[in-house]
Motif scaffolding. Structure first.
Motif, PDB file in Angstrom:
ATOM      1  N   SER A  36       0.830  -1.207   0.000  1.00 42.18           N
ATOM      2  CA  SER A  36       0.000   0.000   0.000  1.00 42.18           C
ATOM      3  C   SER A  36       0.866   1.260   0.000  1.00 42.18           C
ATOM      4  O   SER A  36       0.537   2.236  -0.672  1.00 42.18           O
ATOM      5  N   LEU A  37       1.981   1.240   0.704  1.00 40.42           N
ATOM      6  CA  LEU A  37       2.899   2.380   0.686  1.00 40.42           C
ATOM      7  C   LEU A  37       3.535   2.561  -0.692  1.00 40.42           C
ATOM      8  O   LEU A  37       3.691   3.685  -1.168  1.00 40.42           O
ATOM      9  N   LYS A  39       2.235   1.697  -3.583  1.00 38.20           N
ATOM     10  CA  LYS A  39       1.224   2.212  -4.512  1.00 38.20           C
ATOM     11  C   LYS A  39       0.948   3.694  -4.289  1.00 38.20           C
ATOM     12  O   LYS A  39       0.643   4.420  -5.224  1.00 38.20           O
ATOM     13  N   ALA A  40       1.085   4.153  -3.043  1.00 37.97           N
ATOM     14  CA  ALA A  40       0.808   5.551  -2.719  1.00 37.97           C
ATOM     15  C   ALA A  40       2.011   6.465  -2.976  1.00 37.97           C
ATOM     16  O   ALA A  40       1.849   7.680  -3.031  1.00 37.97           O
ATOM     17  N   SER A  41       3.200   5.885  -3.139  1.00 39.53           N
ATOM     18  CA  SER A  41       4.397   6.719  -3.297  1.00 39.53           C
ATOM     19  C   SER A  41       4.513   7.227  -4.727  1.00 39.53           C
ATOM     20  O   SER A  41       4.264   6.514  -5.688  1.00 39.53           O
ATOM     21  N   HIS A  42       4.893   8.493  -4.812  1.00 41.45           N
ATOM     22  CA  HIS A  42       5.055   9.127  -6.114  1.00 41.45           C
ATOM     23  C   HIS A  42       6.483   9.595  -6.348  1.00 41.45           C
ATOM     24  O   HIS A  42       6.831   9.993  -7.448  1.00 41.45           O
ATOM     25  N   ARG A  47      10.170   4.956  -3.702  1.00 37.11           N
ATOM     26  CA  ARG A  47      10.059   3.716  -4.479  1.00 37.11           C
ATOM     27  C   ARG A  47      11.346   2.904  -4.427  1.00 37.11           C
ATOM     28  O   ARG A  47      11.314   1.684  -4.299  1.00 37.11           O
ATOM     29  N   CYS A  74       2.804  -2.309  -8.672  1.00 39.56           N
ATOM     30  CA  CYS A  74       3.061  -0.998  -8.050  1.00 39.56           C
ATOM     31  C   CYS A  74       3.814  -0.087  -8.992  1.00 39.56           C
ATOM     32  O   CYS A  74       4.662  -0.402  -9.683  1.00 39.56           O
TER      33      CYS A  74
END
Length: 74
Positions: A36-37, A39-42, A47, A74
């Protein structure tokens, strides 16, 4: 641009309780949180940290769980 970066120490401190002594994922239960982290990281820094955690993870059970929960997307 100053102040817009990600401090790697903050990312690591945020997941420290999920990691073993060598920086690997400690348990299959930690996988869901990491995915989940991820997928939320941009930011690339975040990453890269998550990918390095996976590289340190040698447990087949944990890595299989990563695949099963959709971590490869991801």
């Amino acid at each position: 641009m100053a102040g817009s970066g990600v401090d790697p120490r903050e990312v690591i401190n945020g997941v420290e309780n999920l990691l073993g002594k060598d920086g690997e994922l400690r348990s299959p239960e930690a996988v869901t949180k990491i995915v989940s982290l991820m997928k939320a990281s941009h930011k690339m820094v975040s990453r890269c940290i998550y990918l390095n955690i996976l590289l340190q993870t040698k447990s087949h059970d944990i890595l299989n769980r990563f695949i099963k929960v959709g971590g490869t997307s991801c």
